[in-house]
Design a protein around this motif. Sequence first.
Motif, PDB file in Angstrom:
ATOM      1  N   UNK A 103       0.816  -1.214   0.000  1.00  0.00           N
ATOM      2  CA  UNK A 103       0.000   0.000   0.000  1.00  0.00           C
ATOM      3  C   UNK A 103       0.845   1.256   0.000  1.00  0.00           C
ATOM      4  N   UNK A 104       1.935   1.228   0.785  1.00  0.00           N
ATOM      5  CA  UNK A 104       2.829   2.382   0.812  1.00  0.00           C
ATOM      6  C   UNK A 104       3.489   2.599  -0.544  1.00  0.00           C
ATOM      7  N   UNK A 105       3.959   1.511  -1.154  1.00  0.00           N
ATOM      8  CA  UNK A 105       4.590   1.621  -2.468  1.00  0.00           C
ATOM      9  C   UNK A 105       3.598   2.154  -3.503  1.00  0.00           C
ATOM     10  N   UNK A 106       2.345   1.676  -3.414  1.00  0.00           N
ATOM     11  CA  UNK A 106       1.345   2.136  -4.374  1.00  0.00           C
ATOM     12  C   UNK A 106       1.043   3.619  -4.182  1.00  0.00           C
ATOM     13  N   UNK A 107       0.997   4.047  -2.902  1.00  0.00           N
ATOM     14  CA  UNK A 107       0.734   5.452  -2.618  1.00  0.00           C
ATOM     15  C   UNK A 107       1.862   6.351  -3.127  1.00  0.00           C
ATOM     16  N   UNK A 108       3.066   5.800  -3.216  1.00  0.00           N
ATOM     17  CA  UNK A 108       4.207   6.579  -3.714  1.00  0.00           C
ATOM     18  C   UNK A 108       4.354   6.491  -5.230  1.00  0.00           C
ATOM     19  N   UNK A 109       3.371   5.887  -5.882  1.00  0.00           N
ATOM     20  CA  UNK A 109       3.367   5.890  -7.332  1.00  0.00           C
ATOM     21  C   UNK A 109       3.888   4.656  -7.997  1.00  0.00           C
ATOM     22  N   UNK A 110       4.096   3.558  -7.247  1.00  0.00           N
ATOM     23  CA  UNK A 110       4.583   2.324  -7.863  1.00  0.00           C
ATOM     24  C   UNK A 110       3.503   1.726  -8.753  1.00  0.00           C
ATOM     25  N   UNK A 111       3.936   1.154  -9.876  1.00  0.00           N
ATOM     26  CA  UNK A 111       2.990   0.477 -10.762  1.00  0.00           C
ATOM     27  C   UNK A 111       2.671  -0.906 -10.216  1.00  0.00           C
ATOM     28  N   UNK A 112       1.652  -1.567 -10.820  1.00  0.00           N
ATOM     29  CA  UNK A 112       1.293  -2.910 -10.376  1.00  0.00           C
ATOM     30  C   UNK A 112       2.435  -3.896 -10.625  1.00  0.00           C
ATOM     31  N   UNK A 113       3.163  -3.682 -11.721  1.00  0.00           N
ATOM     32  CA  UNK A 113       4.298  -4.555 -11.983  1.00  0.00           C
ATOM     33  C   UNK A 113       5.368  -4.388 -10.920  1.00  0.00           C
ATOM     34  N   UNK A 114       5.594  -3.142 -10.495  1.00  0.00           N
ATOM     35  CA  UNK A 114       6.584  -2.894  -9.440  1.00  0.00           C
ATOM     36  C   UNK A 114       6.119  -3.457  -8.099  1.00  0.00           C
ATOM     37  N   UNK A 131       8.410  -7.487  -5.918  1.00  0.00           N
ATOM     38  CA  UNK A 131       8.834  -7.937  -4.581  1.00  0.00           C
ATOM     39  C   UNK A 131       7.913  -8.988  -3.985  1.00  0.00           C
ATOM     40  N   UNK A 132       6.588  -8.845  -4.228  1.00  0.00           N
ATOM     41  CA  UNK A 132       5.656  -9.811  -3.637  1.00  0.00           C
ATOM     42  C   UNK A 132       5.892 -11.210  -4.211  1.00  0.00           C
ATOM     43  N   UNK A 133       5.883 -11.322  -5.540  1.00  0.00           N
ATOM     44  CA  UNK A 133       6.087 -12.627  -6.172  1.00  0.00           C
ATOM     45  C   UNK A 133       7.526 -13.113  -5.998  1.00  0.00           C
ATOM     46  N   UNK A 134       8.476 -12.177  -6.010  1.00  0.00           N
ATOM     47  CA  UNK A 134       9.867 -12.568  -5.854  1.00  0.00           C
ATOM     48  C   UNK A 134      10.142 -13.196  -4.503  1.00  0.00           C
ATOM     49  N   UNK A 178      -2.586 -10.384  -4.550  1.00  0.00           N
ATOM     50  CA  UNK A 178      -2.458  -9.342  -3.538  1.00  0.00           C
ATOM     51  C   UNK A 178      -2.030  -8.011  -4.169  1.00  0.00           C
ATOM     52  N   UNK A 179      -1.111  -8.089  -5.112  1.00  0.00           N
ATOM     53  CA  UNK A 179      -0.689  -6.866  -5.787  1.00  0.00           C
ATOM     54  C   UNK A 179      -1.836  -6.286  -6.622  1.00  0.00           C
ATOM     55  N   UNK A 180      -2.605  -7.137  -7.248  1.00  0.00           N
ATOM     56  CA  UNK A 180      -3.729  -6.686  -8.056  1.00  0.00           C
ATOM     57  C   UNK A 180      -4.801  -5.990  -7.213  1.00  0.00           C
TER      58      UNK A 180
END
Length: 854
Positions: free
Chosen positions: A333-344, A348-351, A398-400
Amino acid sequence: MRGSAMRLARAQWAPLAALAVLSLLSALLAVAVPARTEAGYDRAAAAAAGSSADLTVEGKAAGSAAWSAVPSQAAMGANSVTWQQMLPRSLAKVAGEPEASARTARLPVPGTFDAPRLMYLGWDLGAWNRIRVVAGRMAINPPSETSGDIRVMVSETYAAQLGYKVGDRLDLGDLAVEISGLYEPLNAADPFWEPRPSLLHPVKVSLGGDGGQADAGTALLDAGGYSRVVRETGTQFTFSWRFPIRGADIDAGDAAALAADLGAFRSAVQGRGGLFPCDVVSALDDRLTEFAGRLHTARSVLGLALGGLAAVAAGVLLLAAGLLGERLRPVLGTMRARGASLRQLAVPACGLTALAVVPAALLGYAAGRLLDAGPPQPSSAYAIGALVGVVLLVPAAMAWRERAGGLGSATDRREDLVAARPFVRRLVLDVLLVALAVIGVVLLRERGASAGTDPLVAAVPVLLGAALGVLVLRAYPYLLRAAGPFLRRRSGAVAFLGIARASRQNLVGALPLVVLLLAATVAGFTATVDTALRDGQVRASWSEIGADARIEAGPVDDAALARIRALPGVTGAVPFRVITGVSTATDQAPMTVVGVDLDAYRKFAPRVPDVPSGSGVLLSPLAARTVGGGTVTLSRPGMSPITVRSAGEIEYIPGQGRGTAFVVVPYKMIAGETGFPSQVFVNGDVDAEALRAAAPGRDVRMRQDVLRSMTDVPMVTVVHQTFRDGALIGGGFGLLAVLLVLVVGARARGRTVAHLRALGLSRRQSRGLALVEIAPVLLCAVGAGWVLGLLLPDITGPVVDLRPYTGGFAATAHVPGWPALLGLLGALLLAAAAAVAVDRAFDTRPGTALRTGD
């Protein structure tokens, strides 16, 4: 980027380690369990074929027909090569070198002896290389010799037992033979001698009818002796080309092909010209056909259990991946709020998930192969790949979920199970899952036993468990809501707080309910079918013998019956009088009259199935068709005629074969008849040797021996072991699911308990709160899953057909025995103990957990 990934991995080491361990265990079991089961099937196939299995091409000829077809040893060997080349590939792979021989029909030996004597003359090519002469000389008949006695050899043991010596002359009808030498085998333990006992010692053979038994043996001929017998007499020879079968080389996959190829080989042998008519004699096809039926049943029944077990393992892995995803939601959620794309977000989640799952799965696969539990199965690699793929989809999902969110979406939303609104999509999926389960059951029951190992068979328990799981999840919030007001009015706060905390779980937190439900279903199903199998085999043994022991063959007088009843351990004995060859005046079809006090026998052996409640004269179905209605008179030479009138039918009584013609009459009607066989049914803990001593000269059959012959079959052992392992593994995965949820959520729970401790909650109440929190999930999941497991044998119906293992008796579903119930109780206690242990391990002092202002 690499540094942030490492920090994220260190922060989430607990769920990552749990996911890695579960992946390793799942991969290890996915390799070891199917391999071990298949190895059991292979051992059962080898045992079914038997250590002395053989395949023999056999034909009969005499005189010129025999001489023209097989004039010499070279011709005998040439036929061996021909038959060997005709063997189909599957048979050639397990067949040894052909053993050629020719043996005369049995020839009576004139003279006065204790028992009649018969002799065979055998030309056995392989025997000459496996003997040594111990007296006299080799039996050599030169081709130029056309008169005089034919020289033969007999074994030293045969000669010693029947009083022969070197130089003795025997007149055998048209033949006169001289014993020129005695021999002994180079190695009496050589498997070559097992099908040829008459070459080593006298054997008892039946003379047919009431002629009793005779002592028979085989005298060895050489090629010259065979030539003289064939050319000078009309003695018939049986020519045999025996192929010993290496039973240890037969595996479960070969059984069906071998049976089919054996039929094709038989047809080819019967259709071959240029030789006297030959046929293939072998019990191998019957044995393999019987094994194929048992294998089909085992794979069908065990497929249900193993399919459920795979679903349990997948559920635990999904639970671990889901808990890891929940821990990653604030970061995503923090990464998304800072403008990360779904791929980004997905990287980390899948990795992280792949870092934990893929190496562990590969290591588990390698460990499973190193265990060498059995032949590796391709399905193992497919199952592991499917599990890894499904687990990797969880972090992607989860990322989606964060596609439209931001920081607030990840931290402020609560998805309590009790307060969650039912979404239309989830409702549609639930209905679809229930519909699929119902359709699967309907199709399965329509296809019946022919469903075999179809994936539909293995999927039905999983579909039913998943359908029941979503129904329980639907009902679970309402149960918690209903319990809240009731507990709120109680004086103690622990129960209310525990239910309130259980209500705060989200859908991922409630996933253990589905996993535990599936695990309990597998355990309930395996325990129920295992109990049904054992009970069916016990019923079959009672039906076969009719009591703990049965004494038969020959009349039993009152003195012998008294000796039997006086034996230590005997609790009762009931005599049966058996008169065979009885008929009516209008129909000479033979029947058997069985005299027994049926009421006394029913009380004596209540566990014998199919004994009717009627009394009087009872007729088997075949006897009823023979006798017809009305009053008839039954008689035979040596028996006083009796007049009977049918009072009903009886399908079966121990000692008489099913489908045979027999009449059951009260014992007193034929009690005075003498000279006819009797049977005595004995109950109690008594030794077979003691019974034989009390009733000498009579055959004694023990029920425990019959039961042991059914339970010790390798295929039955495989079924029992797989059921046991499935129940233990399923229970272990269920406990791991509980422990996983407890450990992953222990830190957050410790902070909550610390707040409650600051408000006055004691340590003892904290332990009670841990138990109450986990109790709703345990009771709902295990209760529903156990009930479904008990009902599964009835639901699946024709697929769970265990009659090949129970002598034809239907093994109906039963409530599991005490060991299974105690195991269930022990699993619940272990789960409760795990909750208390985790509470103690993560017990946080209020002073260290709370900050100023809390």
